[in-house]
Design a protein around this motif. Structure first.
Motif, PDB file in Angstrom:
ATOM      1  N   ARG A  84       1.174  -1.421  -0.090  1.00  0.00           N
ATOM      2  CA  ARG A  84      -0.560   0.090  -0.124  1.00  0.00           C
ATOM      3  C   ARG A  84       1.135   0.727   0.278  1.00  0.00           C
ATOM      4  O   ARG A  84       1.090   1.405   1.033  1.00  0.00           O
ATOM      5  CB  ARG A  84      -1.035   0.042   1.599  1.00  0.00           C
ATOM      6  CG  ARG A  84      -2.061   1.428   1.389  1.00  0.00           C
ATOM      7  CD  ARG A  84      -3.040   0.727   2.416  1.00  0.00           C
ATOM      8  NE  ARG A  84      -3.369   2.110   2.434  1.00  0.00           N
ATOM      9  CZ  ARG A  84      -4.399   2.479   4.060  1.00  0.00           C
ATOM     10  NH1 ARG A  84      -4.619   1.100   4.208  1.00  0.00           N
ATOM     11  NH2 ARG A  84      -5.140   2.931   3.764  1.00  0.00           N
ATOM     12  N   GLY A  85       1.042   1.838  -0.912  1.00  0.00           N
ATOM     13  CA  GLY A  85       1.826   3.266  -1.558  1.00  0.00           C
ATOM     14  C   GLY A  85       0.372   4.434  -0.874  1.00  0.00           C
ATOM     15  O   GLY A  85      -0.375   4.935  -0.747  1.00  0.00           O
ATOM     16  N   VAL A  86       1.321   4.899   0.424  1.00  0.00           N
ATOM     17  CA  VAL A  86       0.714   6.018   0.580  1.00  0.00           C
ATOM     18  C   VAL A  86       1.434   7.051   1.020  1.00  0.00           C
ATOM     19  O   VAL A  86       2.634   7.642   0.530  1.00  0.00           O
ATOM     20  CB  VAL A  86       0.219   6.491   2.564  1.00  0.00           C
ATOM     21  CG1 VAL A  86      -0.629   7.362   2.940  1.00  0.00           C
ATOM     22  CG2 VAL A  86      -0.105   4.957   2.489  1.00  0.00           C
ATOM     23  N   LEU A  87       0.577   8.447  -0.676  1.00  0.00           N
ATOM     24  CA  LEU A  87       1.488   9.377  -0.570  1.00  0.00           C
ATOM     25  C   LEU A  87       1.192  11.090   0.464  1.00  0.00           C
ATOM     26  O   LEU A  87       0.319  11.127   0.991  1.00  0.00           O
ATOM     27  CB  LEU A  87       1.213  10.290  -1.722  1.00  0.00           C
ATOM     28  CG  LEU A  87       1.204  11.713  -2.051  1.00  0.00           C
ATOM     29  CD1 LEU A  87       3.083  11.260  -2.097  1.00  0.00           C
ATOM     30  CD2 LEU A  87       0.033  11.965  -3.787  1.00  0.00           C
ATOM     31  N   THR A  88       2.616  11.251   0.594  1.00  0.00           N
ATOM     32  CA  THR A  88       2.329  12.730   1.823  1.00  0.00           C
ATOM     33  C   THR A  88       3.111  13.679   0.940  1.00  0.00           C
ATOM     34  O   THR A  88       3.156  14.167   0.026  1.00  0.00           O
ATOM     35  CB  THR A  88       3.422  12.438   2.984  1.00  0.00           C
ATOM     36  OG1 THR A  88       4.463  12.246   2.653  1.00  0.00           O
ATOM     37  CG2 THR A  88       3.257  10.892   3.465  1.00  0.00           C
ATOM     38  N   LEU A  89       2.618  15.100   1.329  1.00  0.00           N
ATOM     39  CA  LEU A  89       2.966  16.412   0.600  1.00  0.00           C
ATOM     40  C   LEU A  89       4.272  16.902   0.664  1.00  0.00           C
ATOM     41  O   LEU A  89       4.861  17.637   0.530  1.00  0.00           O
ATOM     42  CB  LEU A  89       1.863  17.171   0.721  1.00  0.00           C
ATOM     43  CG  LEU A  89       0.532  17.246   0.203  1.00  0.00           C
ATOM     44  CD1 LEU A  89      -0.773  17.951   0.387  1.00  0.00           C
ATOM     45  CD2 LEU A  89       1.157  16.595  -1.185  1.00  0.00           C
ATOM     46  N   PHE A  90       5.017  16.170   2.246  1.00  0.00           N
ATOM     47  CA  PHE A  90       6.218  16.488   2.996  1.00  0.00           C
ATOM     48  C   PHE A  90       6.971  14.956   3.454  1.00  0.00           C
ATOM     49  O   PHE A  90       5.991  14.204   4.020  1.00  0.00           O
ATOM     50  CB  PHE A  90       5.787  17.169   4.057  1.00  0.00           C
ATOM     51  CG  PHE A  90       6.341  18.309   5.021  1.00  0.00           C
ATOM     52  CD1 PHE A  90       7.749  18.933   4.005  1.00  0.00           C
ATOM     53  CD2 PHE A  90       7.113  18.548   6.004  1.00  0.00           C
ATOM     54  CE1 PHE A  90       9.054  18.939   4.345  1.00  0.00           C
ATOM     55  CE2 PHE A  90       7.946  18.572   7.143  1.00  0.00           C
ATOM     56  CZ  PHE A  90       9.873  18.869   5.959  1.00  0.00           C
ATOM     57  N   GLU A  91       8.149  15.374   3.674  1.00  0.00           N
ATOM     58  CA  GLU A  91       8.702  14.278   4.077  1.00  0.00           C
ATOM     59  C   GLU A  91       8.495  13.891   5.381  1.00  0.00           C
ATOM     60  O   GLU A  91       8.817  13.065   5.912  1.00  0.00           O
ATOM     61  CB  GLU A  91      10.253  14.295   3.418  1.00  0.00           C
ATOM     62  CG  GLU A  91      10.595  14.082   1.991  1.00  0.00           C
ATOM     63  CD  GLU A  91      10.403  14.760   1.653  1.00  0.00           C
ATOM     64  OE1 GLU A  91       9.946  16.677   1.332  1.00  0.00           O
ATOM     65  OE2 GLU A  91      11.637  15.797   0.622  1.00  0.00           O
TER      66      GLU A  91
END
Length: 517
Positions: free
Chosen positions: A41-48
């Motif tokens: 499951r890939g979960v995208l975030t806007l900041f590391e």
């Protein structure tokens, strides 16, 4: 099979099935390979910093690693603060950091940096994959290293050409080294001493703060009269009705010194010897009283819970743990302040919730208010690097989709990683964020005086003021896809929390609370 596909398959086979990410060009083949291994499951975030904090929260609840995918050295740098917190929490994390293709390094392109050196500041295991045929083996070793006691961050640097090149195959999981038992001779020695020594504190940390550890420690205390304390900022502490209640070491050094006043022996069970959070002029940093003996029952590289249970069998065979009684906190009334805020949270807390606490100064009343609340897991700011709460809530919610996450967030800390709300909305996570807005860095106003900087002038105070302009958190949350409401009374707060906790998906409640410092 290309390197990234073999790596992802190997991670999934080792039960690493979630990857929080903020990828870049060097990680594109890893991203492309997600379609070949749908179990990841890939979960995208806007900041590391959201990705690394989410991996921390996931590990604390799931007790297994998540992966986190970062873009080169600068991406690792952006994620470093919450990796620092994760290191202090001993959270198992597999960090995959993309790197330039091996043949491109010689050009010293703009994003080239010494990734391994930066990674070592927060990682217990660091390795760079050199060939596609080795990358899966390296991935399996990273998972085993992350799960070997004491659990840690394992960072695998993945050059772009190793990721995109053929010649790789998945490998079977590598076994992690389990925490060994504390030698029986040591357990017996400590058990005998507890019968004769007075004024002893058992300081609990790590796995000792789970239910099994707390019940064993409570039995020991009931039978011997020793006092129990938990470390100041635990990674995870089980609390509420039906669980032994243990006070935490106070944040303020003066208050902690009172807790240890008269103590002649401190027995460490998964904790370290207590020190103050900062140095202060004219004040001690070591919180151990003069003449007090510090001894270790079990460290984080040992079976801490097993050691506590063994001591309990020796000294407390007939004793029962003292469990917190359920307390039906009445609906609070009156003005909205830190006391009624704590009462509102206790009154509305769902059963089996996960509480992520980054309330800072506004949360000082929460431990007492929630001791008899419904059973819950508490996750705190382990390393002191603020901006942890919202990302940790993301990871906790993904690790336990059947549990409501209640995130108590201060306004100053929220601004570090508020992008986490976007991921909460994208993933439709059951997170209730109570954002406590006092328009200031209130904890720094307190610390300004504690370090001896008396009578601060207007220019100094301006640096701790978050007004001019006031931040509209409700508007920000709405803009990031999370329903939000602002409340100014305790009645409004209780109604908003109850509504949020009963509504699927994320919500934010901006509570206007006056500062206490």
């Amino acid at each position: 099979m290309i390197g990234s596909q073999a790596l992802i398959r190997t991670l999934v086979d080792a039960q690493v099935s979630v990857c929080f990410m903020n990828p870049g060009t060097s990680e594109m083949h890893f991203v492309h390979s997600l379609d070949s291994v749908p179990e990841m499951r890939g979960v995208l975030t806007l900041f590391e910093g959201v990705a690394t904090g989410a991996a921390d929260g996931y590990a604390r609840i799931a007790d297994k690693p998540a992966a986190v995918l970062l873009h080169l050295g600068p991406g690792l740098g952006n994620g470093l603060a919450n990796m620092h917190n994760a290191r202090r929490a001993h959270s198992p994390i597999v960090a995959v950091v993309g790197a330039h293709a091996t043949f491109h390094e010689k050009y010293d392109a703009p994003l080239q940096s010494d990734i391994e050196s930066v990674a070592r500041t927060v990682s217990g295991w660091v390795h760079t994959s050199g060939l596609p045929r080795d990358v899966a083996e390296d991935g399996a070793e990273a998972v085993a290293a992350a799960m070997t006691a004491p659990k840690q961050i394992a960072t695998l640097v993945l050059p772009a050409d190793v990721s995109w090149s053929e010649g790789a195959e998945p490998v079977a999981p590598h076994p992690a080294q389990l925490a060994p038992a504390v030698p029986s001779i040591k357990v017996s020695s400590i058990s005998r001493s507890l019968a004769s020594q007075q004024n002893t504190v058992i300081l609990l940390g790590g796995p000792a703060l789970g239910e099994r550890g707390l019940r064993a420690a409570s039995r020991i205390a009931a039978a011997t009269g020793v006092h129990l304390l938990a470390e100041c900022f635990p990674a995870r502490l089980e609390r509420g009705a039906g669980v032994p209640n243990v006070d935490r070491v106070a944040y303020l050094a003066e208050a902690a010194q009172e807790q240890f006043d008269g103590v002649t022996r401190i027995l460490l069970a998964g904790a370290v010897s207590p020190v103050s959070f900062f140095a202060y002029p004219g004040k001690v940093g070591d919180l151990v009283p003069e003449g007090c003996v510090v001894e270790t029952l079990a460290g984080l590289d040992q079976d801490i819970v097993g050691a506590l249970e063994a001591v309990a069998r020796d000294v407390a065979a007939e004793a029962e743990p003292v469990l917190s009684a359920a307390v039906d906190t009445p609906r609070p009334t009156g003005e909205l302040n830190v006391m009624t805020l704590a009462a509102a949270i206790a009154h509305t807390l769902p059963d089996n919730a996960i509480v992520v606490d980054e309330a800072n100064t506004s949360g000082f009343a929460l431990p007492a208010a929630t001791a008899g609340a419904p059973r819950h897991s508490l996750l705190t700011l382990t390393g002191g690097a603020i901006g942890q709460g919202m990302p940790v809530a993301v990871g906790a919610a993904i690790a336990a989709p059947d549990r409501r996450v209640v995130n108590l967030e201060s306004d100053g800390s929220a601004l570090y990683t508020i992008q986490a709300l976007w991921t909460q909305a994208r993933e439709n996570l059951d997170v209730t964020t109570i954002l406590i807005n006092n328009s200031s860095y209130a904890i720094l106003r307190m610390e300004l005086l504690r370090v001896g900087a008396d009578n601060p002038g207007p220019r100094a105070l301006e640096m701790l003021d978050l007004s001019k302009p006031d931040v509209d958190f409700t508007a920000i949350a709405t803009g990031l896809g999370v329903s939000a409401v602002r409340v100014t009374t305790v009645d409004e707060l209780v109604d908003a929390i109850e509504r949020a906790n009963s509504t699927p998906g994320p919500s934010l409640i901006e509570a206007i609370v006056p500062p206490i410092a």
